[in-house]
Write an enzyme that holds these catalytic residues in place. Sequence first.
Site, PDB file in Angstrom:
ATOM      1  CG  ASP A 241      20.914  49.284  43.785  1.00  0.00           C
ATOM      2  OD1 ASP A 241      20.521  49.762  42.697  1.00  0.00           O
ATOM      3  OD2 ASP A 241      20.844  49.905  44.864  1.00  0.00           O
ATOM      4  CG  ASP A 265      26.507  55.548  46.243  1.00  0.00           C
ATOM      5  OD1 ASP A 265      27.329  56.052  47.032  1.00  0.00           O
ATOM      6  OD2 ASP A 265      25.453  56.129  45.909  1.00  0.00           O
ATOM      7  CG  LEU A 298      16.963  55.181  46.648  1.00  0.00           C
ATOM      8  CD1 LEU A 298      17.126  54.965  45.145  1.00  0.00           C
ATOM      9  CD2 LEU A 298      17.104  53.861  47.389  1.00  0.00           C
ATOM     10  N   GLY A 300      22.706  56.022  49.196  1.00  0.00           N
ATOM     11  CA  GLY A 300      23.688  54.979  48.950  1.00  0.00           C
ATOM     12  C   GLY A 300      22.998  53.625  48.856  1.00  0.00           C
TER      13      GLY A 300
END
EC number: 3.5.1.25
Length: 375
Positions: A241, A265, A298, A300
Amino acid sequence: MTCLKGQFLTPDGFLLGTVTVAPQGRIAAVEGVPQSEAQARSSGLPLYLPGFIDTHVHGGGGADTMEGGEAVRQLARTHARHGTTSLLATTMTAPLDDIRAALQALAPACATRGAQEARVLGVHLEGPYISPGRLGAQPDYVKPLALSELLALHALAPIRLITLAPELPGHLAVIPDLVAQGMRVQIGHSNGGYEDGVAALQAGAHGFTHLFNAMSALHHREPGMVGAALAHADHAELIPDLIHVHPGAIRTALRAIPRLFCVTDSTSASGMPDGEYRLGRHTVTKCLGGVRLADGTLAGSTLTMDQALRNLVNALGLSLADASRRCSTYAADYLGLNDRGRIAVGAHADVVELNADLRLQATYVEGERIECHAG
């Protein structure tokens, strides 16, 4: 019979032609003439790639795996609209009663695919057999692994993949038993060092959970768990990401790990507007493209597999064929599925249709067409 026409990425490269799908949802014929990737991408015709396979899915569309039942079907529908054709419903570390309840509730979704859903292949058990020193966003309900207890969970719903910290007492010794049960063992949420990672791989562990995240880092005198992965792994998950892992670190992993593959995730916030959502027993906040706990950790992601593919191609410079393998074929091979992750005669008709900008137009799950989010 259904007939698709366009540019198809097959195990032998791109073909300009047709794919015929039998009523049972498998590919009956693949016919066409070879094309270069440049020809395929510039033709203006639909691009068809193998459907995406995500081995690490906590949620989506406002639904969380730990809720079980209809929540798992909701996340399966959400991710299908982003090109995921099969997935592993991924649990959170929690009291065993919560995990049992979640597995009992999601078992029907593993047995039968509903309309407009991605295929739920089974469970990725992420915790509770992890290090309390590398929880990441996992709640602190960790415990030692007892094989009888794990097999009882496996009887509730098929555990295809398990994440564990190999440095914890007894974990290294039990890896061969888990492998004998048909599970893939991944090293993750681990505070162990390089030697622990190497020993786990030698015992039969197969890969690493969200590489770089929630594991001991690489240092030139203490290579850590990351060093063990880069030096010895054939497979590892990675979250592309561009938030969880710096592009430079992703490029390092791509050079070192031959079959590095992508996961999302994803959380219940995936496919949803900014706001507060559930992640197991946590409340998490989605904003600025990420998902975090109240302390900023963070928790996921909101990534979808179609965006993962675009990130690999547009931000990291991979060829479309290479990016496709890392979003599909390598995960299928890792799970021992030779009839998914490829456009070939006899395989499930799990296919994504993209335009020239790699924006999703439709997903085909076992031959069923699903209209997609183009964003």
